[in-house]
Structures are given as C-alpha cells and as structure tokens.
Design a protein around this motif. Structure first.
Motif, PDB file in Angstrom:
ATOM      1  N   UNK A   1       4.656  -7.990 -16.340  1.00 28.95           N
ATOM      2  CA  UNK A   1       5.648  -8.144 -15.231  1.00 28.95           C
ATOM      3  C   UNK A   1       5.085  -8.355 -14.063  1.00 28.95           C
ATOM      4  N   UNK A   2       5.648  -9.103 -13.285  1.00 36.02           N
ATOM      5  CA  UNK A   2       5.395  -9.415 -11.971  1.00 36.02           C
ATOM      6  C   UNK A   2       6.311  -9.452 -10.957  1.00 36.02           C
ATOM      7  N   UNK A   3       6.321  -8.454  -9.988  1.00 37.73           N
ATOM      8  CA  UNK A   3       7.510  -8.239  -9.037  1.00 37.73           C
ATOM      9  C   UNK A   3       7.307  -9.693  -8.073  1.00 37.73           C
ATOM     10  N   UNK A   4       8.217  -9.782  -7.385  1.00 43.39           N
ATOM     11  CA  UNK A   4       8.549 -11.201  -6.552  1.00 43.39           C
ATOM     12  C   UNK A   4       7.439 -11.241  -5.853  1.00 43.39           C
ATOM     13  N   UNK A   5       7.105 -10.569  -4.838  1.00 43.43           N
ATOM     14  CA  UNK A   5       6.003 -10.504  -3.862  1.00 43.43           C
ATOM     15  C   UNK A   5       5.958  -9.387  -3.404  1.00 43.43           C
ATOM     16  N   UNK A   6       5.181  -8.513  -3.943  1.00 43.33           N
ATOM     17  CA  UNK A   6       5.086  -6.961  -3.643  1.00 43.33           C
ATOM     18  C   UNK A   6       5.248  -6.642  -2.221  1.00 43.33           C
ATOM     19  N   UNK A   7       4.398  -7.262  -1.441  1.00 48.27           N
ATOM     20  CA  UNK A   7       4.209  -6.821   0.152  1.00 48.27           C
ATOM     21  C   UNK A   7       5.228  -7.848   1.098  1.00 48.27           C
ATOM     22  N   UNK A   8       6.104  -8.516   0.372  1.00 44.58           N
ATOM     23  CA  UNK A   8       7.123  -9.458   1.102  1.00 44.58           C
ATOM     24  C   UNK A   8       8.299  -8.538   1.770  1.00 44.58           C
ATOM     25  N   UNK A   9       8.903  -7.703   0.726  1.00 41.94           N
ATOM     26  CA  UNK A   9       9.980  -7.230   1.198  1.00 41.94           C
ATOM     27  C   UNK A   9       9.887  -5.813   1.663  1.00 41.94           C
ATOM     28  N   UNK A  10      10.727  -4.918   1.395  1.00 40.53           N
ATOM     29  CA  UNK A  10      10.638  -3.578   1.753  1.00 40.53           C
ATOM     30  C   UNK A  10       9.645  -2.456   0.681  1.00 40.53           C
ATOM     31  N   UNK A  11       9.227  -1.416   1.423  1.00 40.21           N
ATOM     32  CA  UNK A  11       8.600  -0.575   0.084  1.00 40.21           C
ATOM     33  C   UNK A  11       9.437  -0.158  -0.894  1.00 40.21           C
TER      34      UNK A  11
ATOM     35  N   UNK B   1      -1.657  -8.518  -3.223  1.00 38.35           N
ATOM     36  CA  UNK B   1      -2.174  -7.145  -2.503  1.00 38.35           C
ATOM     37  C   UNK B   1      -3.134  -7.423  -1.487  1.00 38.35           C
ATOM     38  N   UNK B   2      -2.860  -7.302  -0.172  1.00 35.41           N
ATOM     39  CA  UNK B   2      -4.084  -7.041   0.649  1.00 35.41           C
ATOM     40  C   UNK B   2      -4.998  -8.372   1.162  1.00 35.41           C
ATOM     41  N   UNK B   3      -4.200  -9.289   1.276  1.00 37.30           N
ATOM     42  CA  UNK B   3      -4.971 -10.656   1.181  1.00 37.30           C
ATOM     43  C   UNK B   3      -5.595 -10.973   2.578  1.00 37.30           C
ATOM     44  N   UNK B   4      -6.436 -10.660   3.058  1.00 40.09           N
ATOM     45  CA  UNK B   4      -7.368 -10.959   4.130  1.00 40.09           C
ATOM     46  C   UNK B   4      -6.379 -11.267   5.285  1.00 40.09           C
ATOM     47  N   UNK B   5      -6.529 -12.267   5.787  1.00 36.43           N
ATOM     48  CA  UNK B   5      -5.856 -12.882   7.033  1.00 36.43           C
ATOM     49  C   UNK B   5      -4.244 -12.894   6.927  1.00 36.43           C
TER      50      UNK B   5
ATOM     51  N   UNK C   1       1.189  -3.999   4.905  1.00 35.56           N
ATOM     52  CA  UNK C   1       2.301  -3.110   4.145  1.00 35.56           C
ATOM     53  C   UNK C   1       1.709  -1.903   3.561  1.00 35.56           C
ATOM     54  N   UNK C   2       0.338  -2.026   3.228  1.00 36.93           N
ATOM     55  CA  UNK C   2      -0.371  -0.697   2.537  1.00 36.93           C
ATOM     56  C   UNK C   2       0.507  -0.348   1.213  1.00 36.93           C
ATOM     57  N   UNK C   3       0.593  -1.161   0.542  1.00 31.88           N
ATOM     58  CA  UNK C   3       1.329  -0.909  -0.887  1.00 31.88           C
ATOM     59  C   UNK C   3       0.473   0.225  -1.650  1.00 31.88           C
ATOM     60  N   UNK C   4      -0.783   0.213  -1.509  1.00 24.59           N
ATOM     61  CA  UNK C   4      -1.575   0.995  -2.274  1.00 24.59           C
ATOM     62  C   UNK C   4      -1.418   2.295  -1.665  1.00 24.59           C
ATOM     63  N   UNK C   5      -1.653   2.675  -0.441  1.00 25.05           N
ATOM     64  CA  UNK C   5      -1.539   3.773   0.271  1.00 25.05           C
ATOM     65  C   UNK C   5      -0.110   4.461   0.068  1.00 25.05           C
TER      66      UNK C   5
ATOM     67  N   UNK D   1      -0.726  -9.070  13.365  1.00 26.22           N
ATOM     68  CA  UNK D   1      -0.659  -8.335  12.527  1.00 26.22           C
ATOM     69  C   UNK D   1      -0.332  -6.647  12.906  1.00 26.22           C
ATOM     70  N   UNK D   2       0.396  -5.999  12.096  1.00 25.46           N
ATOM     71  CA  UNK D   2       0.599  -4.325  12.413  1.00 25.46           C
ATOM     72  C   UNK D   2      -0.612  -3.735  11.990  1.00 25.46           C
ATOM     73  N   UNK D   3      -1.289  -4.198  11.031  1.00 25.50           N
ATOM     74  CA  UNK D   3      -2.682  -3.653  10.711  1.00 25.50           C
ATOM     75  C   UNK D   3      -3.427  -4.410   9.670  1.00 25.50           C
TER      76      UNK D   3
END
Ligand SMILES: [Zn+2]
Length: 482
Positions: free
Chosen positions: A202-212, A234-238, A243-247, A478-480
C-alpha cells in the motif's frame, strides 16, 4: 521452467556471512529453492547443468523504490529538478495513461528489471486513474514473472479535459481508491504470504502532503488490508517541509516493520533512532536524490546507525533500472562526502564495495521483510539469483569478484537470471518474450501518451504545484528543513 538445476564451477558471492565467497563452487536449485551451495556437488541425469566457469553467482538485486508505470517516459526527466517532475510526470503524463499504458509500463519495467538482474521490485504504484488501471498494473507484473510487492497508491492524478481520469467519479466518490484497494487485495492477493511471488502492499497518497491525522488514517487503512509493505516519500532534502512524519508517528506508536520510507535524507538523529527501534526500513535512490535536490542519500549513515538501509531505482523517466549504476553512485558519492568532511586525507577508504552490495541484496530483502526468503545464496532460500559472465573485455581479469560486480559489470554481462527457480533470462536473453513485438507496442503507447499530453492545461497545473511547494525548505521558508 521450474525444475532441477546445477550451476557448476562458479565464483559464488553468497552475501551470507556463514558461506562467504567460494570459488569453483556449485549451486543446486530444486523446485524453486536453493538446496545446496558447495564445491563438487554430485550430478545426476535429471539435472539441467549450467556451466558457470569464469562467472559469478550472486543474489538477485532488490529494488525497494520504483514507480514502474513510468517506463514509457524514459529520458524525459533527466534534466529536471523535483518540481519539474511533479508538474510534468505526476500531474500531466500520469493523467494521460490508459489502463493499457499502465499494463505496458509495468510489464516492460519489470522486464527491464529482470534483464538488469533486479529480481525483486517494490512497485509504488500511483497510476490509479481508474479501477481498470489497477487491474492492468497488477497484470503487468504478473505476466513478467518478477517477484514484487504491488503497492496500491492513493495519489489522485488530476482530471482535466482530455485526460484519462474520470472527473465525475472523482467528484462523486473522491475516496473510490480506498474501496478499490480492498477489491484488488481480495481479487489477486488472497494469501499474501512471504513466499508468494507477488504480494499486496500500500502507498498513501503523499504522506507528508496533508495533515498528520490524514497520514495516520491512510497508514492504518493500509494495515487493515494486511499490506505486506506500506511505503511513502519522507524527508526529501530541500523539499522537506518539516512534517516530521517519523517523529510524530513515533510519539503515537504508529511506526512498525511494515513501513518502508523512501529518500529520508533529512531525518534527524532522534528519527533515525526511532526508525531503528521500530524496524522501519529506508530506501535511498541515489540518481534522483542527488539530481533533484532531495539531499545526500542517507543509506550509509542509516546503516551505520543500525537501521535497515536499501536502494531504489525510483523513476525510469530519469535513469535505467540498473542497480549497478545506483550502487556505484551511492558508494562513490559517500566516499566523496567522507573525504571532504575530513581536514586531512583519509588513510583508507571510508566505505567498501561489499557494503553497498549488501544494501542492494540482503539489505533490500530485509527492507521488505523477506530476509529469510531471498537476498542471499543460502540453502533453503528461494532461488532468485544471477550468473554474471566475467569473460568480456571489461571483466577480464577479476582479482576481486565483489569489486567486479559493484564497479565493472553491466546488464550485458548478466547471462542468466533465476526468479523463484525459474529461468527468466538465459544466454543473455529474456525467456518467453518477443521483445521486438513488445517494443513496438511500448513505442506506440509512449507516442499516444505524448499526443494526449498536448491537451493538458500546463500553466494551470504549474501554478497549482508551485503554490503547493511554497513553504518548503527549498524556498527558505520551511518550518524546519534541516
Ligand atoms: Zn518516488
């Protein structure tokens, strides 16, 4: 044909610490399984003998990140940055694909993989313009006989006048892909066991695009379907928008060994720790990451940290499905980084060839939970392996077989490929494939995609994507983005 094969007199690079590298070695394959690896194995009349004198036997390569459908778009993105890719490939050409295009993209992409010694593929399949596309994409993989996990993608390619996306359907039932993913799981993947050639993922739409909350919702839905692998960018450089999905997943106990995150160059140390602790796997894609501003590939850093690190091809609109190329690029880019990091010259090389070969084989197998099934030449494992000839001008002589494989070999040196004990490439040719005929169909399909793409509202899409990308680290807002 699956039967009994005896490969004789090879240099076996087992990628199994207990076996190591063995010269003048035989490998016995019986009904899909490697049953013996030793010198001078006994022969018998019912065995098919393959002479591997002056050849290397090694595990098939495992590609842990590919959008296989893009085969028709070869060479298009080679001078792109990531935003060009998102505009043109994901939102224009992707929307032009018919089910037949999706079939051919997956079928020919898998054939290309086999030809290049990739025996396992994580297909992050975000080409679901309709339910028929999903059926076609699965069939493409099935017909090729590759081992793979088909990761049903939720991403919505936009509908525009002349595209192959059904606008009415998108408006009426925007979540139709969720129901369709369940249908596909039930129709083709009832068993979904580790030894099945093709599994459901399974592949979510874009895991960092929307809300957590949306990201968690999609991952949990993937889990409810019993997905073998759930994968996301996830966490694509520039392009890391902080979003810090992992954290965030770690804090909510969402991380688990079924998760495979691609790219990840800008993961922070606490996130790498969480990845290790929870058995999450990572996939680095050197060509696209280095080219498109996605940060330095994290594979070696993650590996040193104790994480499962692996390698992906990503997009053949940019680079071929050639694991040799990715191993080299990853290894030499890392050596360069390490050399530059030190004020004085290094007394020895920072990374060895064997480390990158492990990432491309057993590392990839571990990344998809199949370390006990494939990824090394070990008795009891499924027979996914390559025979690479060492008699060409570029491969003669060989003092170090691992270096020969990592820094010298190419697809033309691969004489034979076994997948699940079946000969899928032999004597340098794909078996059971009428390539001139298939090639004509692929070229026709590519031409028709290009023709349909002329209808795309390019400017409108461009503006929408640029707005979406605003606030990313690459814009300095960027926020971070560290
Ligand atoms: Zn990708």
């Amino acid at each position: 044909m699956v039967g009994r094969y005896l490969i004789q007199n090879a240099t076996v690079i087992s990628v199994d610490a207990a076996i190591g590298i063995v010269r003048n070695c035989d490998v016995l394959i019986e009904h899909g399984i490697i049953t013996a690896v030793a010198q001078n194995l006994p022969t018998s009349a019912d065995l098919t003998i393959i002479d591997a004198t002056d050849a290397i036997v090694s595990p098939g390569f495992v590609d842990t990140h590919r959008h296989t459908w893009q085969t028709q778009l070869r060479t298009i993105t080679s001078d792109y940055v990531l935003s060009d890719y998102v505009v043109n490939i994901r939102n224009i050409y992707g929307s032009c694909y018919t089910p037949h295009d999706a079939y051919l993209g997956n079928y020919c992409g898998a054939l290309e993989s086999i030809d290049n010694g990739i025996t396992y593929l994580v297909d992050h399949s975000h080409i679901m313009n309709s339910p028929d596309h999903a059926d076609a994409a699965v069939k493409g993989l099935q017909d090729s006989k590759i081992r793979a996990v088909f990761c049903y993608g939720l991403y919505e390619n936009p509908a525009w006048e002349g595209s192959s996306v059904n606008k009415e359907q998108e408006i009426k039932n925007p979540k139709w892909r969720w129901d369709d993913a369940r249908r596909i799981r039930e129709k083709y993947f009832k068993s979904n066991q580790p030894t099945d050639l093709l599994r459901f993922g399974f592949a979510p739409a874009e895991i960092e695009r929307g809300t957590l909350a949306e990201a968690i919702d999609e991952v949990e839905f993937g889990r409810s379907l019993g997905s073998a692998v759930i994968t996301g960018h996830v966490a694509m450089g520039k392009y890391d928008r902080g979003a810090h999905i992992v954290r965030n997943f770690e804090q909510r106990n969402i991380l688990g060994p079924d998760l495979l995150f691609s790219h990840c160059a800008t993961l922070h140390d606490d996130e790498l720790e969480a990845v290790k602790k929870n058995g999450v796997s990572l996939s680095s894609t050197p060509d696209t990451e280095l080219q498109m501003g996605m940060g330095h590939p994290i594979a070696f850093k993650a590996h040193k940290h104790g994480c499962v690190a692996s390698i992906g091809i990503d997009i053949t609109s940019n680079n071929p499905a050639d694991m040799f190329q990715q191993m080299r690029l990853l290894l030499q880019a890392q050596r360069h980084l390490d050399n530059e990091k030190h004020a004085v010259r290094l007394p020895k090389v920072s990374q060895r060839c064997e480390e990158v070969l492990e990432m491309a084989t057993i590392g990839g197998a571990a990344a998809v939970g199949l370390q006990d099934v494939i990824g090394s030449i070990t008795p009891g494992k499924r027979a996914d392996l390559l025979i690479t000839r060492c008699d060409s001008t570029r491969m003669t002589p060989v003092h170090d077989p691992v270096a020969a494989l990592v820094l010298y070999a190419n697809a033309f040196d691969i004489d034979t490929v076994f997948i699940d004990g079946e000969l899928v490439k032999h004597k340098g040719l794909l078996t059971g494939v009428d390539w001139p005929k298939v090639r004509r169909e692929l070229c026709d399909s590519a031409a028709s995609i290009m023709e349909r793409s002329k209808n795309a509202p390019t400017e409108e899409i461009n503006v929408a994507i640029m707005q979406m990308l605003q606030g990313f680290a690459g814009d300095g807002n960027g926020t971070d983005g560290a």
